[in-house]
Design a protein around this motif. Structure first.
Motif, mmCIF file in Angstrom:
data_model
loop_
_atom_site.group_PDB
_atom_site.id
_atom_site.type_symbol
_atom_site.label_atom_id
_atom_site.label_comp_id
_atom_site.label_asym_id
_atom_site.label_seq_id
_atom_site.Cartn_x
_atom_site.Cartn_y
_atom_site.Cartn_z
ATOM 1 N N ILE A 243 92.746 -4.789 36.900
ATOM 2 C CA ILE A 243 93.663 -3.667 37.384
ATOM 3 C C ILE A 243 93.301 -2.466 36.744
ATOM 4 O O ILE A 243 93.347 -2.459 35.320
ATOM 5 N N GLN A 244 92.828 -1.560 37.225
ATOM 6 C CA GLN A 244 92.442 -0.145 36.639
ATOM 7 C C GLN A 244 93.483 0.804 36.645
ATOM 8 O O GLN A 244 93.922 1.152 37.676
ATOM 9 N N ALA A 245 94.149 1.291 35.390
ATOM 10 C CA ALA A 245 95.074 2.127 35.346
ATOM 11 C C ALA A 245 94.537 3.336 34.431
ATOM 12 O O ALA A 245 95.331 3.443 33.261
ATOM 13 N N VAL A 246 93.626 3.692 34.661
ATOM 14 C CA VAL A 246 93.175 4.859 33.473
ATOM 15 C C VAL A 246 93.407 6.319 33.789
ATOM 16 O O VAL A 246 92.974 7.131 33.161
ATOM 17 N N GLY A 247 94.318 6.651 34.903
ATOM 18 C CA GLY A 247 94.745 7.884 35.117
ATOM 19 C C GLY A 247 94.978 8.113 36.707
ATOM 20 O O GLY A 247 94.522 7.378 37.552
ATOM 21 N N ILE A 248 95.424 9.292 37.085
ATOM 22 C CA ILE A 248 95.221 9.585 38.449
ATOM 23 C C ILE A 248 94.529 10.959 38.763
ATOM 24 O O ILE A 248 94.337 11.713 37.756
ATOM 25 N N ARG A 249 94.137 11.149 39.737
ATOM 26 C CA ARG A 249 93.324 12.398 40.171
ATOM 27 C C ARG A 249 93.963 13.087 41.358
ATOM 28 O O ARG A 249 94.135 12.409 42.316
ATOM 29 N N PRO A 250 94.296 14.246 41.283
ATOM 30 C CA PRO A 250 95.005 14.909 42.402
ATOM 31 C C PRO A 250 94.002 14.982 43.645
ATOM 32 O O PRO A 250 92.824 15.049 43.516
ATOM 33 N N ASN A 251 94.439 14.605 44.624
ATOM 34 C CA ASN A 251 93.702 14.567 45.917
ATOM 35 C C ASN A 251 93.497 16.124 46.680
ATOM 36 O O ASN A 251 94.565 16.485 47.217
ATOM 37 N N LYS A 252 92.698 16.606 46.241
ATOM 38 C CA LYS A 252 92.339 18.061 46.465
ATOM 39 C C LYS A 252 91.348 18.159 47.431
ATOM 40 O O LYS A 252 91.059 19.327 48.004
ATOM 41 N N THR A 253 90.637 17.243 47.683
ATOM 42 C CA THR A 253 89.397 17.376 48.468
ATOM 43 C C THR A 253 89.528 18.099 49.974
ATOM 44 O O THR A 253 88.727 18.988 50.373
ATOM 45 N N LEU A 254 90.447 17.766 50.474
ATOM 46 C CA LEU A 254 90.795 18.414 52.005
ATOM 47 C C LEU A 254 91.093 19.831 51.900
ATOM 48 O O LEU A 254 90.709 20.602 52.354
ATOM 49 N N ALA A 255 91.790 20.176 50.693
ATOM 50 C CA ALA A 255 92.186 21.625 50.496
ATOM 51 C C ALA A 255 90.841 22.294 50.012
ATOM 52 O O ALA A 255 90.537 23.383 50.635
ATOM 53 N N GLU A 256 90.117 21.641 49.279
ATOM 54 C CA GLU A 256 88.760 22.183 48.814
ATOM 55 C C GLU A 256 88.029 22.451 50.065
ATOM 56 O O GLU A 256 87.109 23.648 50.240
ATOM 57 N N ARG A 257 87.870 21.563 50.922
ATOM 58 C CA ARG A 257 86.948 21.578 52.300
ATOM 59 C C ARG A 257 87.472 22.806 52.979
ATOM 60 O O ARG A 257 86.789 23.604 53.777
ATOM 61 N N ALA A 258 88.991 23.231 52.936
ATOM 62 C CA ALA A 258 89.277 24.437 53.877
ATOM 63 C C ALA A 258 89.209 25.651 52.805
ATOM 64 O O ALA A 258 89.799 26.606 53.100
ATOM 65 N N ASN A 259 88.387 25.677 51.909
ATOM 66 C CA ASN A 259 88.184 26.634 51.060
ATOM 67 C C ASN A 259 89.541 27.262 50.377
ATOM 68 O O ASN A 259 89.790 28.518 50.199
ATOM 69 N N LEU A 260 90.556 26.339 50.185
ATOM 70 C CA LEU A 260 91.716 26.683 49.351
ATOM 71 C C LEU A 260 91.469 26.608 47.681
ATOM 72 O O LEU A 260 90.665 25.595 47.542
ATOM 73 N N TYR A 261 91.715 27.406 47.092
ATOM 74 C CA TYR A 261 91.502 27.663 45.575
ATOM 75 C C TYR A 261 91.906 26.257 44.874
ATOM 76 O O TYR A 261 93.050 26.202 45.007
ATOM 77 N N CYS A 262 91.059 25.636 44.360
ATOM 78 C CA CYS A 262 91.382 24.545 43.630
ATOM 79 C C CYS A 262 90.882 24.768 42.358
ATOM 80 O O CYS A 262 89.756 25.003 42.018
ATOM 81 N N ASN A 263 91.480 23.901 41.392
ATOM 82 C CA ASN A 263 90.955 23.798 39.990
ATOM 83 C C ASN A 263 91.013 22.145 39.631
ATOM 84 O O ASN A 263 90.295 21.431 40.424
#
Ligand code: SRM
Ligand SMILES: Cc1cc2nc3c(=O)[nH]c(=O)nc-3n(C[C@H](O)[C@H](O)[C@H](O)COP(=O)(O)OP(=O)(O)OC[C@H]3O[C@@H](n4cnc5c(N)ncnc54)[C@H](O)[C@@H]3O)c2cc1C
Ligand code: SF4
Ligand code: FES
Lengths: 818, 101
Positions: A243-263
């Protein structure tokens, strides 16, 4: 559906993500403005919204998946929400204001909310494709893990953080042999220091979990299915499930693809709008606010509330970031952590270590305030410390006792085991309403409750004397872990408005609001206010604008409206002033005469050195007052109650000062002034302290050549011994300090907050500074008190009270026949 | 049950109440902020507290004894408490308030 929604007058709100933060926002929006939006929700998950926090309990087999559902499909249907379950949104077409999901389903929006949460981080190492390499994020993960546990014996968890350890705890409960691999030197390194991390390890080892610390995993071994793990030092272990529990990553791909500013996440402003497109909001784990992303419920719910406020056009609140706390939810292990882990210098850290007893406590201070806390083994104080952090209490004066203060000490009516975890389920937690621990725990787990207010609303616990509130908060923490929302700092007055006491007071001052009604209009109150907020506003307008503000008798409890305490059978008690507890024979004769004339059911010496006439009917109140010819003792009001005195130097062989004289003077000066909660005074003639100054809101003790002034004592629901404010030599100084202190209290405390709770919250130092150290400030406070005294009401038993509150019942005689 | 004329509407304070007694029966008339008048039995289902002395909030009154919240429109009690009180029909003709007892 597109054509249909276009015809509606409502605006269209589309939400991507059907998780905890998003749904909280929807609930809040519906509460604020049920018909503003036509709502459509897309959820990639097949399940309706559920409480992710409780997944570890599902894993451990304590709860079933169906028990953690928060909103079932009926819930959406009843509210007219269109729900697309199992539909992942793949595109946001900002030009057309349309989102497109799998299967070609689409929806057009006027406002869009992105609430896509986050995903588990997958390590970039060989072997990811093998069977039984799992993560721990949603219900299906949980099912997969449970399924694997039935077939295999050996599990490895990569990651020794909160999530990894909760997973490990669950796996052990499922009977597996578990090894946790962590790349850092100690466990939960984001939340704990070395000592706590080591103690945690020892305690988890006792539960059967094995550890490999400072170990980097380089490969998952196996042929088709997992067989083991290899590490950077070349060594390896065998296992069948990873079981990998090394952290979480925000799901921002959709927003990025719509050219919304993401960091790191989708970047939002203080109103949760994306920086790029004001019609698009984002909330939850997918967002980044002021450079921070959050992975715990409390801050996400806060964000959801702010979003709801902004998107419905209510109020003016903004999100300023959150202090977070975390508590490990592994049974038998108590760990709590919040804020900073380390002080700027060793002087800023306070420790208590008992390795033998398995207890460790650490507080980190910054500028005299608690900025971090780590508790291991004994987490009873976690809510207290976290509250101190949120309220930024100045704790310099309490330093020596900080780590030892038991929050239960001094509580009456609900004694019992000091630790909530030791209490039997049937133990009554709320003595006033008879609510048991089990009822509260069930309501939290099943009702999806996250705040103390929710619990009170649902069960009544904590709604009366309030003495059990700390216990309820502990129960919230123990059931929900860190997702329990500590909202005290930003805690709204009640459900009628999202404003805090402080915000309400400020608005009353800046907008010169002088009536309850007007204040509620200006501040955008929902509805007509309730029994909690209206009395508070009624106090605040009068405190802020003495003489000018209009009292609203119907925003007062009956006791204050009728100037008498309502009693069991609907009768009332009459307690006149007996200044300093010293009565004249005349007064006693009038009391006796009135009692006889009205056939008063009982005459009682009160605990406050006065005499009560009990069992008076409402219609007799005014004639009884008239007959007595004494002033109201305000025994019913949030105002000065009694000034208890001892006999003092006129009589007592030890007396050093004229306590009776000073007490009577103070009572005459201060009577009739409205305060946030009741205020009790006492004056003793010497340190033997027969008038009990140590448990009064203001207690004065005569000493050789002067007086000591004590504040913030209380002997009620939650007893508190008073603090020494200062020692002064003259009587006039005592009076000035008393007036300045009470004025400060009047202006600064929250309605309903006694001096004991107030001083505990804001810190003694702050009061000392304004009332004792700064002579100018003290004078200004006293002047404001003078102003208020000049404008205070005449004696309410005498003055022309509004006739309507005393109007007699209308008696109807039945007609002769029908 | 017949309608009795009880008082003028202005005899009931806004957000306040008047008690109407008919023999052993006691009703509490409330005048809400929106001007409507509603009447319920004047005894709380919890321990009989005088609801007429409660704080009016929206369409409910909060019992002055232990904070039970009673809906003035249908006499039901808001959870977690249980129970209900009788409601009485009220009509307003001109300035006059009538109640059916
Ligand atoms: C009459 C008296 C009891 C007696 O027979 O001695 C009394 C009677 C009530 N007290 Fe008290 N208290 C009385 C002294 C006290 C004292 C002792 C004292 O003042 O020396 C205390 C503890 C000291 C303190 O306040 O720090 C006390 C702590 C309370 C509390 C808890 C307050 C707290 O902050 O913890 C309440 C509940 C509340 O105010 O919310 C309360 C509330 C009440 C009420 C008003 C309950 C209510 O809201 O209806 C009782 C009214 C009974 C009635 O039929 O009128 N009474 N009450 C005492 C009146 C003193 C007076 O002359 O005015
Ligand atoms: C096992 C576990 C234990 C936890 N314990 C605690 C705890 O004790 N205390 C605490 O405070 N927090 C805890 N958390 C964290 C907490 O659960 C999360 O912070 C919270 O659920 C995040 O809410 P969210 O709405 O931002 O994301 P989520 O709840 O993950 O919701 C996001 C939703 O969006 C959906 N989605 C994503 N992309 C799309 C798309 N393109 N189209 C449609 N739908 C999409 C997903 O399916 C998901 O349902 C725990 C988490 C886990 C996994
Ligand atoms: S007088 Fe005070 S202690 Fe006694 S029953 Fe009433 S509230 Fe409780
Ligand atoms: S009598 Fe009404 S709440 Fe108890």
């Amino acid at each position: 559906m597109n054509a249909k929604t276009m015809e509606r007058t409502e605006k269209r709100l589309v939400m991507i993500g059907n998780g905890m933060a998003g749904m909280k926002a929807i609930e809040e929006i519906l509460k604020l403005a049920p018909s503003t939006y036509d709502i459509t929700i897309f959820g990639a998950d097949r399940h309706p919204n559920y409480n992710r926090v409780l997944l570890s309990r599902v894993l451990a087999g304590e709860m079933a998946a169906k028990d953690i559902t928060l909103n079932n499909e009926d819930w959406y249907r009843e509210r007219g929400i269109t729900l697309h379950l199992g539909k992942e949104v793949s595109e946001i077409w900002r030009g057309q204001r349309r989102v497109v999901a799998s299967g070609g389903v689409y929806a057009d929006y006027d406002r869009l909310v992105i609430a896509t949460g986050s995903s588990a981080v997958i390590l970039n190492i060989p072997g990811q494709e093998l069977e039984n390499v799992l993560t721990f994020r949603d219900i299906s993960d949980c099912e997969r893990i449970k399924e694997a546990s039935r077939r295999f014996k050996r599990a490895a968890v990569i990651g020794g953080g909160l999530l990894g350890l909760e997973a490990a705890g669950g796996l052990v409960d499922l009977g597996m042999d578990v090894t946790v691999i962590h790349d850092q030197m100690h466990l939960m390194n984001m939340q704990l220091d070395k000592t706590a991390g080591e103690m945690l390890k020892a305690s988890l080892e006792k539960r059967g979990i094995k550890f490999r610390l400072s170990t980097i995993t380089t490969e998952i071994l196996g042929d088709g299915s997992v067989g083991g793990l290899r590490f950077s030092d070349g060594s390896a272990i065998g296992c069948d499930v990873v079981i990998q529990a090394v952290g979480i990553r925000p799901n921002k791909t959709l927003a990025e693809r719509a050219n919304l500013y993401c960091n790191r996440g989708v970047v939002v402003n203080d109103y949760m709008q994306t920086l790029t497109d004001p019609s698009i909001y984002a909330v939850g784990e997918c967002t980044e606010h002021r450079g921070k992303t959050y992975g715990l419920i409390a801050p996400l719910f806060e964000q959801a509330r702010i979003l709801a406020y902004h998107i419905t056009g209510h109020g003016f609140k903004s999100y300023r970031g959150s202090v977070v706390s975390s508590k490990l939810k592994v049974s038998g292990v108590d760990v709590f952590s919040a804020g900073e882990l380390k002080g700027a210098s060793p002087e800023d850290e306070i420790y208590y270590t008992d390795r033998g007893g398995g207890v460790y406590k650490k507080l980190v201070l910054r500028d005299g305030k608690v900025s971090g806390a780590i508790l291991f083994g004994d987490t009873n104080d976690c809510t207290r410390f976290f509250q101190m952090m949120q309220d930024e209490v100045d704790v310099r004066g309490e330093r020596p006792a900080l780590l030892f203060g038991n929050p239960m000490s001094g509580d009456t009516g609900h004694s019992g085991p000091a630790s909530i975890s030791m209490m039997a389920p049937s133990t009554v937690v709320c003595g006033c309403n008879g609510v048991t621990k089990k009822e509260i725990v069930d309501s939290i787990a099943e009702g999806g409750l996250t705040t103390r207010h929710d619990v009170t609303k649902k069960t009544k616990a904590g709604g009366s004397c309030g003495g059990c509130i700390p216990l309820i908060e502990e129960l919230l923490v123990s059931v929900l872990g860190s997702s329990f929302m500590q909202r005290t700092k930003g805690e709204p007055i009640c459900d009628c408005a999202e404003l805090t006491h402080e915000e309400v007071k400020k608005e009353i001052r800046t907008s010169r609001l002088t009536t309850v009604r007007r204040a509620m209009e200006v501040m955008g109150w929902k509805g007509e206010g309730c029994g909690t907020c209206r009395p508070a506003i009624n106090y605040y307008v009068q405190m802020t604008w003495p003489g000018e503000a209009k009292d609203d008798p119907f925003s007062r409890h009956v006791n204050e409206r009728l100037h008498a305490n309502i009693q069991k059978e609907g009768t009332f008690s009459v307690i006149p002033r007996i200044y300093g507890g010293a009565a004249t024979p005349d007064e006693l004769m009038r009391l006796a005469g009135t009692a006889k004339k009205y056939n008063v059911r009982a005459v009682k010496i009160t605990g406050g050195q006065r005499i009560a006439l009990l069992g008076i009917r409402k219609e007799d109140l005014r004639s009884v007052w008239g007959e007595l010819g004494m002033k109201s003792g305000y025994a019913y009001a949030k105002a000065l109650r009694t000034v208890k005195t001892c006999v003092g130097n006129d009589w007592c062989r030890f007396g050093t000062q004229d306590s009776m004289g000073l007490g009577i003077t103070l009572e005459k000066i201060l009577e009739g002034v409205l305060t946030p909660a009741k205020v009790k005074l006492s004056v003793s003639g010497c340190p033997r302290n027969c008038a009990e100054s140590s448990i009064k809101d203001l207690g004065i003790v005569g000493i050789e050549g002067g007086w000591e002034v004590y504040i913030a004592g209380c002997a009620g629901v939650k007893a508190r011994v008073s603090d020494l404010l200062c020692a002064v030599s003259g009587r006039e100084e005592v009076i000035e300090i008393a007036m300045a202190y009470l004025e400060f209290y009047r202006e600064d405390a929250r309605y309903g907050e006694r001096t004991s709770a107030w001083v505990k919250r804001v810190g003694l130092e702050r009061i000392k500074k304004s009332v004792v150290d700064d002579a100018g400030e003290r004078r200004r406070l006293k002047e404001r008190m003078d102003e208020c005294l000049r404008k205070r009401k005449e004696d309410p038993w005498e003055g022309p009270d509004s006739e309507e509150v005393f109007s007699a019942p209308i008696e109807i005689t039945p007609y002769g026949g029908p | 049950m017949i309608f009795y004329r009880v008082c003028k509407i202005t005899d009931i304070p806004v957000m306040g109440s008047r008690i109407v007694n008919l023999g052993p029966e006691s009703a509490a008339l409330f005048r809400l902020y929106d001007g409507s008048v509603l009447a319920i039995e004047n005894a709380c289902p919890h321990k009989g507290g005088p609801l007429s002395e409660g704080i009016v909030s929206g369409n409910s009154v909060i019992c002055p004894m232990h904070n039970t919240r009673v809906d003035l429109r249908d006499g039901t009690v808001e959870g977690p408490d249980t129970g209900s009180v009788r409601t009485y029909e009220v009509k307003i003709e001109g300035e006059e308030v009538w109640i059916r007892l």
